[in-house]
Motif scaffolding. Structure first.
Motif, PDB file in Angstrom:
ATOM      1  N   ASP A  15     -17.598 -10.214 -53.672  1.00 14.75           N
ATOM      2  CA  ASP A  15     -16.253  -9.779 -53.405  1.00 14.75           C
ATOM      3  C   ASP A  15     -16.163  -9.597 -52.001  1.00 14.75           C
ATOM      4  N   ALA A  16     -15.067  -9.912 -51.253  1.00 14.17           N
ATOM      5  CA  ALA A  16     -14.812  -9.401 -49.865  1.00 14.17           C
ATOM      6  C   ALA A  16     -13.328  -9.495 -49.477  1.00 14.17           C
ATOM      7  N   LEU A  70     -20.088  -3.295 -46.620  1.00 12.15           N
ATOM      8  CA  LEU A  70     -20.676  -3.876 -45.229  1.00 12.15           C
ATOM      9  C   LEU A  70     -19.459  -4.409 -44.733  1.00 12.15           C
ATOM     10  N   GLN A  71     -19.314  -3.894 -43.357  1.00 11.56           N
ATOM     11  CA  GLN A  71     -18.410  -4.786 -42.266  1.00 11.56           C
ATOM     12  C   GLN A  71     -19.265  -5.474 -41.418  1.00 11.56           C
ATOM     13  N   VAL A  72     -18.820  -6.918 -41.545  1.00 12.85           N
ATOM     14  CA  VAL A  72     -19.354  -7.823 -40.664  1.00 12.85           C
ATOM     15  C   VAL A  72     -18.372  -8.326 -39.741  1.00 12.85           C
ATOM     16  N   VAL A  92     -14.977  -9.284 -41.889  1.00 11.94           N
ATOM     17  CA  VAL A  92     -15.210  -9.475 -43.310  1.00 11.94           C
ATOM     18  C   VAL A  92     -15.653  -7.995 -43.876  1.00 11.94           C
ATOM     19  N   LEU A  93     -15.161  -7.544 -44.801  1.00 13.78           N
ATOM     20  CA  LEU A  93     -15.836  -6.366 -45.463  1.00 13.78           C
ATOM     21  C   LEU A  93     -16.010  -6.655 -46.766  1.00 13.78           C
ATOM     22  N   ASN A 152     -19.911  -4.019 -52.650  1.00 11.27           N
ATOM     23  CA  ASN A 152     -21.338  -3.711 -52.934  1.00 11.27           C
ATOM     24  C   ASN A 152     -21.882  -4.860 -53.371  1.00 11.27           C
ATOM     25  N   GLY A 153     -23.235  -5.117 -53.114  1.00 11.45           N
ATOM     26  CA  GLY A 153     -23.798  -6.396 -53.437  1.00 11.45           C
ATOM     27  C   GLY A 153     -23.492  -7.656 -53.085  1.00 11.45           C
ATOM     28  N   SER A 154     -22.289  -7.889 -52.485  1.00  9.06           N
ATOM     29  CA  SER A 154     -21.743  -9.196 -51.949  1.00  9.06           C
ATOM     30  C   SER A 154     -22.438  -9.716 -50.818  1.00  9.06           C
ATOM     31  N   LYS A 155     -22.497 -11.076 -50.579  1.00 14.67           N
ATOM     32  CA  LYS A 155     -23.067 -11.596 -49.569  1.00 14.67           C
ATOM     33  C   LYS A 155     -22.334 -12.698 -49.084  1.00 14.67           C
ATOM     34  N   VAL A 156     -22.200 -12.949 -47.686  1.00 13.39           N
ATOM     35  CA  VAL A 156     -21.568 -13.851 -46.860  1.00 13.39           C
ATOM     36  C   VAL A 156     -22.696 -14.621 -45.748  1.00 13.39           C
ATOM     37  N   SER A 157     -22.046 -15.725 -45.626  1.00 14.48           N
ATOM     38  CA  SER A 157     -23.088 -16.455 -44.828  1.00 14.48           C
ATOM     39  C   SER A 157     -22.238 -17.502 -43.925  1.00 14.48           C
TER      40      SER A 157
END
Length: 302
Positions: free
Chosen positions: A144-145, A108-110, A118-119, A122-127
């Motif tokens: 991981d990102a 997921l590209q954020v 931030v890329l 799989n299954g990683s999370k950022v806030s």
């Protein structure tokens, strides 16, 4: 006037003598008799009743009137209510977080508020906090990102295993299997775990494992998992299994007495082909991976 006087005396019953005889001869006597009879039924209102009625009205008005608070008191209550709403709204904006998480089967590209990206693997999370972003570029990472950071104020990535601070660069942070790994592809990053710090420049990597800090070189321009691969370096079977479970949302069991725990794996695994990844593990560790159910596997020695 005399006629009026006789009528008055007739009504109050005071006629006598000759005046009474003359009155009896009046042609309108019958009319006057009816007037006298009806007027006798009329009575003036009793004043005591009026007094009680007036008092009842006054009492009802007195109980209906409520005493209002002073104008100044009401005004301060209104001001206090407005201030409370403003403070509560400000606190909610200040503390609110934006949370994004990649699915278990895709990255997921954020985009961040300052243009940084931030890329998420799989299954990683950022806030992060959008409201305070202009004064503090700070993100919380689980998993991981890969980060492509725009120049500006200090950019901080905090994880459970340590923090990474940069000004403007490209790097990735991996926190899988209880280890912290950082690869710097451009610029400089500072890695901090408790009181220990280390500065990495472009082309350098760092792995922190159980208090051991190992610096190494990076020969790639970006993480291999961005292209659908998992890159391992001297990883144990348990570490590889953990990554496979997370990437493919499966459960892998191992028999501790029959599988070697000392072997290590250095190489790549595809994240888009589960069967191919499992086959590589079977070959690298000389094991057999048996499918028990759709999402359950058992690794045994050959």
């Amino acid at each position: 006037m005399k006629e009026d006087n006789r009528l008055a005396k007739f009504l109050d019953g005071s006629l006598s003598g000759e005046a009474k005889n003359e009155w009896d001869q009046e042609a309108d006597k019958e009319l006057y008799e009816r007037i006298k009879r009806y007027s006798a039924d009329l009575s003036a209102p009793i004043h005591t009743h009026d007094d009680h009625l007036l008092q009842a009205i006054m009492d009802s008005k007195a109980t209906a009137v409520k005493k209002l608070p002073p104008y100044g008191y009401s005004r301060w209550l209104a001001v206090a209510a407005i201030l409370l709403c403003v403070l509560l709204g400000g606190w909610l904006m200040w503390s609110s977080e934006t949370v994004l998480q990649a699915s278990t089967h895709a990255t997921l590209q954020v985009p961040l508020p300052d243009g940084s990206e931030v890329l998420l693997d799989n299954g990683s999370k950022v806030s992060y906090k959008r409201f305070t972003w202009p004064i503090q570029r700070y993100v919380q990472l689980e998993g991981d990102a890969y980060f492509a950071v725009e120049k500006g104020q200090t950019f901080t990535v905090k994880t459970k295993l340590g923090a990474v601070r940069v000004l403007g660069t490209r790097f990735d942070v991996l926190t899988s299997s209880g280890k912290l790994s950082v690869h710097c592809y451009h610029g400089k990053v500072e890695v901090q775990q408790q009181k220990d710090k280390m500065l990495l420049t472009a082309g350098q990597s760092l792995r922190v494992d159980d208090g051991r800090w190992e610096r190494d070189s990076v020969f790639l321009l970006e993480p291999t998992w961005k292209a659908g691969q998992l890159l391992f370096e001297s990883a144990s079977l348990d570490q590889v299994v953990t990554e496979l479970e997370r990437s493919f949302a499966i459960t892998i069991e191992t028999t501790a007495h029959s599988v070697s725990r000392t072997q290590q794996f250095t190489g790549k695994l595809p994240t888009a082909d589960r069967d191919a990844a499992i086959h590589i593990i079977e070959t690298a560790f000389s094991v057999s991976c048996r499918k028990l159910a759709d999402h359950r596997y058992l690794i045994e020695s050959k």
